[in-house]
Every structure is written in structure tokens, then in C-alpha cells.
Design a protein around this motif. Structure first.
Motif, short mmCIF file in Angstrom:
data_model
loop_
_atom_site.label_atom_id
_atom_site.label_comp_id
_atom_site.label_asym_id
_atom_site.label_seq_id
_atom_site.Cartn_x
_atom_site.Cartn_y
_atom_site.Cartn_z
N THR A 117 62.49 69.69 76.47
CA THR A 117 62.46 70.65 75.34
C THR A 117 61.04 71.19 75.13
N SER B 134 60.00 75.21 75.31
CA SER B 134 59.80 75.75 73.96
C SER B 134 58.98 77.05 73.90
N LEU C 284 63.25 75.01 70.12
CA LEU C 284 63.07 73.70 70.76
C LEU C 284 61.85 72.96 70.22
N ASN C 285 60.98 73.67 69.52
CA ASN C 285 59.84 73.01 68.88
C ASN C 285 60.27 72.06 67.77
N SER D 108 53.62 73.55 74.51
CA SER D 108 53.69 74.40 73.32
C SER D 108 52.42 74.33 72.48
N ILE E 111 60.31 77.88 63.98
CA ILE E 111 61.50 77.15 64.45
C ILE E 111 62.74 77.69 63.74
#
Ligand code: X2X
Length: 334
Positions: A94, A98, A104-105, A176, A319
Motif C-alpha cells: 500500500t 500510495s 492508500l495512505n 509516500s 486520504i
């Protein structure tokens, strides 16, 4: 004209015949992973391949390409490569996906999911469905969950049990920008780099520390590159996702789609259980090698939680507030 036309017809008929012959034969699909089958992550992909081969009677073959080799080691390009068709299938993190799928964060929010029960209630709950919808929206077909694990912090300088211990430490982080924010909030000096570059950077001392699950620390022998201290702080869990390129997925019969999805679900469940079961042994092996392991008390844990609150202010919007709320209610219902 007539002659040309008939030649073209023959050519087309010939290639159609070739396609039919090929499709009647076994079909091979590529699977990208970042870690090899020395790690649970790579084993998840191999298990998927094994189940697919077995259940399709060899009609469908998955060939695993580890070490992010299909994207020349740049793991944050894996999702785009799968979307564009350069990669057929992947078992991916993930974190690495991201940059293309901001939802996905969710999993990287510091100290958001405290334990395995929390992780399972999110991935298996309403939030998990929304995350899969976001992946689908991003142009890739999600099939099942796996697990890289809770990520723990190691460094070469000394024990870390409070945020101030991180002051000025150079920490290798992944994918990320959220990781940049978390480690900056803790007063550290984070540097983003791929996994391929991480071990050399630890070896030369270009960085002082890194964060990865126990299985990765253990198998990659991170203790051998001067990482003498490990803090078990469970600050985030890194679920894996089994997924497929849309066009590849669409080209499969409904029966093959079911087979591929069910094999991914089964391989994922198998790998998650194994990864969790092995944690105790891994911890013992790491201690045995002389690594000083610190486990946080509740008060120490709370100090880290407080120090990283600012990350939520920046990231909840990116998100999606409703996804974060849904995940919280999934965890509360558990
Ligand atoms: O790069 C990492 O730290 C790794 C192997 O855990 C991921 O791909 C997220």
C-alpha cells in the motif's frame, strides 16, 4: 485489388488461427513483487502462482518477477506500470502504490491501527471495500489482501524510546511523502529512497536508520549493516494487495477470473497467518544476534502518538475524511 484483398484476408485468417491456437495453450502472466521469496511477501506471490497452476491444470501460469525488476527497482512506479499493462499482476505494498492512490495512505497514518485485530477490521470491513474501490478507480483490479507487517524502527546510534531520541537522525523512508511528514514531526531527518538503495545507504552510514517489518529486518540481515537498535513501536501496518491489470483481467473468462481471485484470497490468508506466526521466532533470532530491542510502555507510546498528531492535520484531507471515519468505525465495531 482482388488479389491484395484476398492476401489480406488470408493474412488475417492466419493470424486469427494463430491467436486461437495460442489461447488454447497455457497462458503466462507476469507478477511483480518488491521482495523475493526469501521473504513472506515474495512467498505470497509464489503461493499464488502455485495455486493457480494447480487449479488451472497448468492452463494459467504466473511468473513472479521479484526485486521490482519490471520497474528497474523503482517500486513507486509499480502501480503505474500495472495500470499501463507493462505488468500483468502484482502483489504490492500500500505504501508503494500510495503516490497513485492517495487513499492508500490510510494505512500509513502513524499509530492509527494498534494491533492485528484493528488491521483486520479495516481491511475486512467497510473501509477495506472503499480502499479497493479507490484502487479500481485508479485503473487496476484489486483481488485480495496480504501483509508485509507492522513496521518497526531500527538505527545504529542507540535505543529509541521517546521522540527526542530521533532528533537529527537520518532515517531512510519509503514512497509516500507522508513518511517525510511523520519523521519530520519526530525531529528526525528523513530521506526517501527505494529498497534497492536502502541497504547500501545503511552500510556506508549515509543514513542512521530505517523502518521495516521484523520479517524484513530478519531476512535481509539488517543487523549486519550496523543496525544495533530496534524499537517495536507498531507505528503502522503495511498491508499488501494482490491485483491485476484491467485489460488482462477483462481478457480472462469468468471461470479464470474466479480461479485467479480465489487463489489470491487463499494465498493472502496463508501468508498473513504465516507472517504473524513467525514474529516471535524472528524476534528471538534478532535478539540472539545482539540487537537491542526496545518495547514501548503505554506512556512512551502516547508520547509518540502526540508528537505525530500534526500528520493527521495534513493527511486526513488527502486520504478523505469519510474513509478515515469509516476505518475508525470499523475498528470501534471490532
Ligand atoms: O521498501 C521497503 O521498505 C519495503 C520493502 O518494505 C517496501 O517495499 C514497502
Amino acid at each position: 485489388m482482388t488479389l491484395r484483398f484476398s492476401r489480406l484476408t488470408m493474412l488475417l485468417a492466419g493470424s486469427a488461427l494463430l491467436c486461437t491456437t495460442l489461447s488454447a495453450q497455457a497462458r503466462e502472466l507476469s507478477v511483480s513483487t518488491v521482495l523475493s521469496d526469501a521473504f513472506p511477501w515474495g512467498q505470497a506471490a509464489e503461493k499464488w502462482a502455485e495455486l493457480v497452476e494447480e487449479r488451472s491444470g497448468g492452463e494459467l501460469t504466473l511468473r513472479v518477477y521479484p526485486n521490482a525488476q519490471l520497474v528497474s527497482g523503482d517500486q513507486t512506479r509499480e502501480f503505474s506500470a500495472m495500470r499501463s499493462g507493462l505488468i500483468d499482476l502484482a502483489v504490492g505494498s500500500t505504501i508503494n502504490w500510495s503516490p497513485q492512490v492517495p487513499e492508500l495512505n490510510l494505512f500509513s497514518l502513524p499509530f492509527f491501527m494498534r494491533d492485528y485485530a484493528a488491521v483486520d477490521s479495516v481491511t475486512g470491513g467497510e473501509a477495506g471495500k472503499q480502499v479497493f474501490a479507490a484502487i479500481e478507480e485508479g485503473g487496476v483490479v484489486p483481488l485480495a489482501w496480504g501483509e508485509n507487517g507492522f513496521r518497526q524502527l531500527s538505527n545504529s546510534k542507540g535505543p529509541i524510546d521517546e521522540p527526542s531520541d530521533l532528533e537529527g537522525l537520518k532515517i531512510r523512508v519509503v514512497g509516500s511523502p507522508l513518511f517525510q511528514d511523520t519523521f519530520e514531526a519526530l525531529g528526525a531527518n528523513p530521506t526517501q529512497m527505494s529498497w534497492a538503495d536502502a541497504k547500501p545507504a545503511l552500510t556506508t552510514g549515509a543514513v542512521d536508520g530505517q523502518e521495516n517489518p521484523l520479517s524484513v529486518f530478519d531476512v535481509a540481515r539488517i543487523d549486519q549493516v550496523g543496525q544495533t537498535n530496534l524499537t517495536l513501536w507498531n507505528y503502522m501496518n503495511d498491508p499488501l494487495v494482490f491485483a491485476a491489470n484491467q485489460r488482462v483481467w477483462g481478457s480472462l473468462s469468468a471461470e479464470d477470473q474466479d480461479l485467479l481471485r480465489q487463489a489470491a484470497v487463499d494465498a493472502g490468508e496463508w501468508e498473513i497467518a504465516m507472517t504473524r506466526e513467525e514474529e516471535g521466532e524472528r524476534r528471538a533470532a534478532i535478539t540472539e544476534r545482539g540487537v537491542d530491542i526496545v518495547e514501548l510502555t503505554e506512556a512512551q507510546h502516547m508520547a509518540f502518538v502526540q508528537a505525530t498528531q500534526s500528520v493527521y492535520d495534513t493527511w486526513i484531507d488527502k486520504i478523505g475524511e469519510s474513509l478515515v471515519k469509516t476505518a475508525r468505525s470499523d475498528m470501534a465495531a471490532n
